[in-house]
Design a protein around this motif. Structure first.
Motif, PDB file in Angstrom:
ATOM      1  N   ALA A   1       4.794  40.357   0.925  1.00 49.46           N
ATOM      2  CA  ALA A   1       5.937  41.124   0.426  1.00 49.46           C
ATOM      3  C   ALA A   1       6.670  40.321  -0.637  1.00 49.46           C
ATOM      4  O   ALA A   1       6.769  39.095  -0.546  1.00 49.46           O
ATOM      5  N   GLU A   2       7.177  41.015  -1.642  1.00 49.84           N
ATOM      6  CA  GLU A   2       7.921  40.346  -2.709  1.00 49.84           C
ATOM      7  C   GLU A   2       9.324  39.947  -2.274  1.00 49.84           C
ATOM      8  O   GLU A   2       9.901  39.016  -2.811  1.00 49.84           O
ATOM      9  N   ASN A   3       9.881  40.674  -1.303  1.00 44.64           N
ATOM     10  CA  ASN A   3      11.230  40.362  -0.828  1.00 44.64           C
ATOM     11  C   ASN A   3      11.351  40.733   0.652  1.00 44.64           C
ATOM     12  O   ASN A   3      10.433  41.321   1.235  1.00 44.64           O
TER      13      ASN A   3
ATOM     14  N   MET B   1       6.804  32.980   0.021  1.00 46.91           N
ATOM     15  CA  MET B   1       5.544  33.671  -0.249  1.00 46.91           C
ATOM     16  C   MET B   1       4.661  32.866  -1.198  1.00 46.91           C
ATOM     17  O   MET B   1       3.444  32.874  -1.077  1.00 46.91           O
ATOM     18  N   SER B   2       5.271  32.133  -2.113  1.00 45.14           N
ATOM     19  CA  SER B   2       4.469  31.361  -3.071  1.00 45.14           C
ATOM     20  C   SER B   2       3.861  30.108  -2.446  1.00 45.14           C
ATOM     21  O   SER B   2       3.029  29.460  -3.061  1.00 45.14           O
TER      22      SER B   2
ATOM     23  N   GLN C   1      11.041  44.481   1.619  1.00 38.91           N
ATOM     24  CA  GLN C   1       9.658  44.943   1.580  1.00 38.91           C
ATOM     25  C   GLN C   1       8.888  44.394   2.792  1.00 38.91           C
ATOM     26  O   GLN C   1       8.044  45.090   3.347  1.00 38.91           O
TER      27      GLN C   1
ATOM     28  N   SER D   1      16.258  35.811   4.624  1.00 39.34           N
ATOM     29  CA  SER D   1      16.019  36.830   3.592  1.00 39.34           C
ATOM     30  C   SER D   1      16.108  36.230   2.194  1.00 39.34           C
ATOM     31  O   SER D   1      15.367  36.626   1.304  1.00 39.34           O
TER      32      SER D   1
ATOM     33  N   TRP E   1      12.824  34.311   1.268  1.00 40.29           N
ATOM     34  CA  TRP E   1      11.558  35.043   1.423  1.00 40.29           C
ATOM     35  C   TRP E   1      10.635  34.886   0.215  1.00 40.29           C
ATOM     36  O   TRP E   1       9.487  34.492   0.350  1.00 40.29           O
ATOM     37  N   SER E   2      11.102  35.217  -0.972  1.00 46.50           N
ATOM     38  CA  SER E   2      10.221  35.215  -2.150  1.00 46.50           C
ATOM     39  C   SER E   2       9.686  33.814  -2.452  1.00 46.50           C
ATOM     40  O   SER E   2       8.530  33.665  -2.854  1.00 46.50           O
ATOM     41  N   ARG E   3      10.489  32.795  -2.230  1.00 47.16           N
ATOM     42  CA  ARG E   3      10.008  31.422  -2.452  1.00 47.16           C
ATOM     43  C   ARG E   3       8.951  31.035  -1.420  1.00 47.16           C
ATOM     44  O   ARG E   3       7.998  30.327  -1.738  1.00 47.16           O
TER      45      ARG E   3
END
Length: 145
Positions: free
Chosen positions: A30-32, A82-83, A35, A75, A78-80
């Motif tokens: 998920a991007e965020n 995922m990488s 999501q 929350s 999250w995006s960090r």
């Protein structure tokens, strides 16, 4: 059990694993956070339908100082995160219990009671509650006098 490990390649992870109640499902990363909740509800529809977003949280199992630990994913992170995930990384889903606020406490008395009755009720409810330990003894003694 697989633990978190930084990806070896620079290409984006194309699939991760969500785990809930000992069941696992592959999902795209998920991007965020929103999501991620949507993907979790979709993957575990029968278990998570109707669960408020605020009750859903995620964590990873990591190896730190030779011990396995569970680390929550906020929350905002999250995006960090995922990488940094490996392909097929396992993310655990948790459902926090819903906090319900009911009516007034049992010691509450509606109109019609005297001020002294209310003060005595208030003091007696504090003396038997867990909050009693948070009140300094000198202050509590002053309140009781």
């Amino acid at each position: 059990m697989r633990t978190s490990a930084k990806r070896q390649s620079s290409s984006p992870t194309d699939v991760i694993t969500y785990r809930f109640n000992n069941k696992m499902m592959y999902v795209p990363p998920a991007e965020n956070f929103d999501q991620a909740v949507t993907f979790a509800r979709s993957a575990f529809e029968s278990d998570l339908t109707g669960i408020d977003k605020s009750q859903i949280s995620f964590s990873l199992n990591v190896l730190a100082n030779g011990k396995q630990s569970s680390v929550g994913i906020s929350s905002v992170a999250w995006s960090r995160m995922m990488s940094h995930l490996a392909r097929y990384e396992i993310i655990d889903i948790h459902v926090q219990p819903e906090i319900k606020v009911s009516g007034p406490p049992p010691s509450y008395q509606p109109c019609g009671s005297t001020e002294d009755d209310e003060k005595q009720q208030h003091l007696s409810s504090h003396s038997s509650s867990a909050f009693h330990s948070f009140i300094p003894k000198r202050l509590f003694q002053r309140l009781s006098a």
